[in-house]
Design a protein around this motif. Sequence first.
Motif, PDB file in Angstrom:
ATOM      1  N   THR A 279     -11.614 -40.487  13.889  1.00  0.00           N
ATOM      2  CA  THR A 279     -10.546 -40.091  12.981  1.00  0.00           C
ATOM      3  C   THR A 279     -10.649 -38.609  12.661  1.00  0.00           C
ATOM      4  O   THR A 279     -11.742 -38.075  12.461  1.00  0.00           O
ATOM      5  N   GLN A 387      -5.792 -44.418  17.092  1.00  0.00           N
ATOM      6  CA  GLN A 387      -6.356 -43.944  15.827  1.00  0.00           C
ATOM      7  C   GLN A 387      -6.580 -42.435  15.862  1.00  0.00           C
ATOM      8  O   GLN A 387      -6.243 -41.723  14.918  1.00  0.00           O
ATOM      9  N   THR A 391      -4.211 -40.027  13.388  1.00  0.00           N
ATOM     10  CA  THR A 391      -4.834 -39.183  12.361  1.00  0.00           C
ATOM     11  C   THR A 391      -4.617 -37.702  12.679  1.00  0.00           C
ATOM     12  O   THR A 391      -4.470 -36.887  11.772  1.00  0.00           O
TER      13      THR A 391
END
Lengths: 419, 87
Positions: A279, A387, A391
């Motif tokens: 992330t 992901q 992000t």
Amino acid sequence: MGTTQPVTQPTERLLAGPPLDGRAEALHAHTTRLGALPHVPAVQMIAALEATGLRGRGGAGFPVGRKWRAIHDQPGLGVPVIVANGAEGEPESAKDRVLMAHRPHLVIDGALLAARTLGADRVELYLGREHTAAVRAMKGAVEERLKSDRKLLHVIEAPTGYVAGESTAVVHYLNSKDARPMLTPPRMSERGVRNRPTLVQNVESLAQVALIARYGADWFRDAGRGKDRGTGLVTIAGPVRHEGVAEIELGTPLAELVEMAGGLTGNPKAVLIGGYFGTWAPIESVWGMPLEPESLKAAGLTFGCGLVRIVDERTCGVGYSARIMDFLAAGSAMQCGPCKYGLADLAEASGRVAGMGAKATDLYDIGRWTALVTGRGACRHPDGAAQQMSTALAVFADDFASHADRRRCLAASLIGAYR
Amino acid sequence: MSDEHRLKVDWIACNGYGVCEAAAPDLIVLDDWGYPILPDGSVPRELMGQARKAINDCPMVALSWENRASATGGRLGRLRFGRRGRG
């Protein structure tokens, strides 16, 4: 990209001992320093692992004690197989190969403990064939072992590739030379390699076990500043004086890790934590963040493989995340449609945005597709890729918008590429 | 075990033919690449017929009930065969 030079710092357990100069610690030095591998009864070993709270260090963070117990408590399914997973597929992570290249006997100790505890008659040391120093060190270390142990240990040089280290892909490769993930059932703890109960454990996790067997759970828990205890290997990359692998007390704040790495050499903007599946976060939101699975999870972040990649304001976040997307799309095993086609489309769209050639729908589609590929594959490859991308979209929102709407790169304008 | 009836896809087996959408238009939609998007929760009673048709029509035997207990006779054998074939 990070070098693999180690960073010196105070909390050394796995990396304690002789300097990390590229040479593997020999068996006699290893046993002189740490003592011989103790014989720990199985029940006691598993109880100790459970008491430590040690989580797997390959990325998923599954509790090690629970994994071992699952195999231990179900006799009758065959003689178990142990797989020490050292196929570090993360391009920017170097902690597993640094560990194996310098402390191979810790890894082998842990693997042998697993074999003894679970009654396994086979240990596969599953390594990335391109990590030549680690392969050489591990092979050399096997040769130094007693004949009775050597019979258990098998070095497997696995193909390069991001998904080749995924645990079902590991089992698949060992069974059929095909390093692609499988649908998870049947469970590996029941039927894995050769249809036997299989423990796939990351090499750092096994090295931690080697120390826990010697010094116990309380000693292990003495280190650590948050809920997850002990030390952990991390790879720090970006605008710091010494990029490389460091061992930290879990829960050490990012700011302190940067200090350990010799301090900043640029103006940091954002951090990618946990690897290419990880992330992104703005630097100011994580500067004091304890690097430890529980705390990171509470903040919506992941510890993953322990990669801490800092980017400075002169690095284009759009370009960086698009390149990662491209890498992960190419790294798909191409077995599942949403992953095969979805990641390819994500890579193309983010590549267009990065290259100032965005279509009007690209930003919208990137947001939509990251949600669409999540949870729709045999393994978690698409989830991790999404992901990273979603992000990045949030953290570099201004950069993405500027790239798409004004065909202008904010990072490039800082270094005078635009007048 | 609940009496929930959830669908699941074997993503490795699924080739995106879209037969399931044709068989169960009120239950399944296809994504941008032609792969099925399944309903979030349990299949409502009135759509069970469509769900069964989608499962039986899939040429790759990629669609099944998530809860094996709710699989009807003969399904399990075919399901396993489908996985092996692609594995």
